[in-house]
Design a protein around this motif. Structure first.
Motif, PDB file in Angstrom:
ATOM      1  N   MET A  61       1.215   9.540   6.151  1.00 19.75           N
ATOM      2  CA  MET A  61       1.612   8.135   6.020  1.00 19.75           C
ATOM      3  C   MET A  61       2.789   7.998   5.053  1.00 19.75           C
ATOM      4  SD  MET A  61      -2.135   6.265   5.907  1.00 19.75           S
ATOM      5  CE  MET A  61      -1.512   4.632   5.506  1.00 19.75           C
ATOM      6  N   LYS A  66       5.218   4.749   5.228  1.00 15.83           N
ATOM      7  CA  LYS A  66       4.259   3.655   5.403  1.00 15.83           C
ATOM      8  C   LYS A  66       3.336   3.500   4.204  1.00 15.83           C
ATOM      9  CE  LYS A  66       4.036   4.149  10.446  1.00 15.83           C
ATOM     10  NZ  LYS A  66       3.165   4.556  11.574  1.00 15.83           N
ATOM     11  N   ALA A  67       3.328   4.508   3.305  1.00 17.93           N
ATOM     12  CA  ALA A  67       2.379   4.484   2.198  1.00 17.93           C
ATOM     13  C   ALA A  67       2.862   5.308   1.016  1.00 17.93           C
ATOM     14  CB  ALA A  67       1.019   5.014   2.664  1.00 17.93           C
ATOM     15  N   CYS A  87       0.003   0.754   0.895  1.00  9.65           N
ATOM     16  CA  CYS A  87       0.031   1.060   2.319  1.00  9.65           C
ATOM     17  C   CYS A  87       0.578  -0.139   3.096  1.00  9.65           C
ATOM     18  CB  CYS A  87      -1.369   1.444   2.818  1.00  9.65           C
ATOM     19  SG  CYS A  87      -2.655   0.246   2.421  1.00  9.65           S
ATOM     20  N   ASN A  88       0.721   0.035   4.408  1.00 11.86           N
ATOM     21  CA  ASN A  88       1.342  -1.007   5.245  1.00 11.86           C
ATOM     22  C   ASN A  88       2.606  -1.544   4.581  1.00 11.86           C
ATOM     23  OD1 ASN A  88      -0.564  -0.909   7.354  1.00 11.86           O
ATOM     24  ND2 ASN A  88      -1.964  -2.200   6.196  1.00 11.86           N
ATOM     25  N   ASP A  90       6.082  -2.771   4.064  1.00  9.40           N
ATOM     26  CA  ASP A  90       7.098  -3.430   4.882  1.00  9.40           C
ATOM     27  C   ASP A  90       8.301  -3.677   3.986  1.00  9.40           C
ATOM     28  OD1 ASP A  90       8.680  -5.086   6.425  1.00  9.40           O
ATOM     29  OD2 ASP A  90       7.028  -6.356   7.118  1.00  9.40           O
ATOM     30  N   LEU A  96       3.531  -5.393   0.819  1.00  9.32           N
ATOM     31  CA  LEU A  96       2.735  -4.178   0.938  1.00  9.32           C
ATOM     32  C   LEU A  96       1.276  -4.539   0.716  1.00  9.32           C
ATOM     33  CD1 LEU A  96       1.881  -3.378  -2.205  1.00  9.32           C
ATOM     34  CD2 LEU A  96       4.161  -2.392  -2.244  1.00  9.32           C
ATOM     35  N   GLU A  97       0.428  -3.563   1.017  1.00  9.03           N
ATOM     36  CA  GLU A  97      -1.011  -3.715   0.806  1.00  9.03           C
ATOM     37  C   GLU A  97      -1.444  -2.680  -0.225  1.00  9.03           C
ATOM     38  OE1 GLU A  97      -5.151  -2.786   3.237  1.00  9.03           O
ATOM     39  OE2 GLU A  97      -3.319  -3.158   4.375  1.00  9.03           O
ATOM     40  N   GLU A 134      -1.028  -7.628  -0.316  1.00 10.17           N
ATOM     41  CA  GLU A 134      -2.276  -7.854   0.426  1.00 10.17           C
ATOM     42  C   GLU A 134      -3.382  -6.917  -0.023  1.00 10.17           C
ATOM     43  OE1 GLU A 134      -2.180  -7.537   4.666  1.00 10.17           O
ATOM     44  OE2 GLU A 134      -0.685  -9.115   4.897  1.00 10.17           O
ATOM     45  N   ARG A 136      -7.176  -5.729   1.912  1.00 14.21           N
ATOM     46  CA  ARG A 136      -8.011  -5.866   3.107  1.00 14.21           C
ATOM     47  C   ARG A 136      -9.308  -5.098   2.891  1.00 14.21           C
ATOM     48  NH1 ARG A 136      -4.355  -5.984   8.548  1.00 14.21           N
ATOM     49  NH2 ARG A 136      -2.724  -7.364   7.761  1.00 14.21           N
TER      50      ARG A 136
END
Length: 198
Positions: A61, A66-67, A87-88, A90, A96-97, A134, A136
């Motif tokens: 990742m 992406k991470a 992660c995630n 952008d 980002l998360e 973010e 999750r």
């Protein structure tokens, strides 16, 4: 500093977040074994026989931008006590998360998580210039939801039938976020929470 996926180290008083490397394998296995955390079906903690795959995916990742995966090192002992990652990511939209977070049982309900979040959020908003961060978590992970809410994040949505997990279960995902306009207040709250451990 612009947002990027290059390895970074973020140092705090109680913990240091270091880039995850292949040689951390045995230490990751030992940290996850404290409480046999992989037995919680709603977490992403690697089991002993799956740690190498977990590590490979995290590093892949990062290679795909992406991470940014981290190990969590306890400063007092020098031991690895968990893992987390951006992660995630952008980069274009400055979002980002913070996810894939878990800690050895012995450091849960200690200053570790609060400081990790303070370090990660601080870097995301103050160095990367993020406009939103973010979090999750699984619908069934109520402890995680309570911890995210204690940080000051606000619940955005529940993504129904969001993910098909390796065991075939279909996960509902609860999404939270903190905006850059909220960071000053969240930072003050985290610093207050941290001061209780001083």
């Amino acid at each position: 500093m612009n947002m990027h996926c290059k390895p970074i180290t973020i140092k705090g008083k109680h913990v240091t977040l270091e880039p995850l490397k292949q040689h951390h394998l045995a230490d990751i296995q030992a940290a996850a074994a404290d409480g046999e955390l992989w037995k919680l079906f709603f977490t992403s903690v690697p089991s002993p026989d799956n740690t190498q795959n977990w590590l490979n995916i995290a590093l892949e990742m990062q290679q795909q931008e992406k991470a940014l995966p981290f190990i969590v090192r306890e400063n007092a002992t020098g031991q690895i006590v968990g893992a987390t990652r951006y992660c995630n990511m952008d980069i274009n939209n400055k979002r980002l998360e913070i996810g894939y977070t878990w800690y050895a049982q012995r450091v849960q309900r200690s200053p570790v998580n609060t400081e990790c979040k303070l370090l990660l959020l601080g870097h995301a908003f103050e160095e990367f210039g993020c406009i939103a961060v973010e979090f999750r978590t699984d619908w069934f992970n109520r402890r995680s939801q309570a911890a995210i809410e204690r940080l000051g994040a606000k619940r955005d949505a529940i993504l129904r039938n969001h993910m098909i997990l390796p065991d075939g279960r279909i996960r509902d995902t609860v999404v939270y976020s903190i905006l850059n306009s909220e960071w000053a207040g969240v930072k003050k709250n985290l610093q207050y929470m941290q001061s209780k451990y001083e």
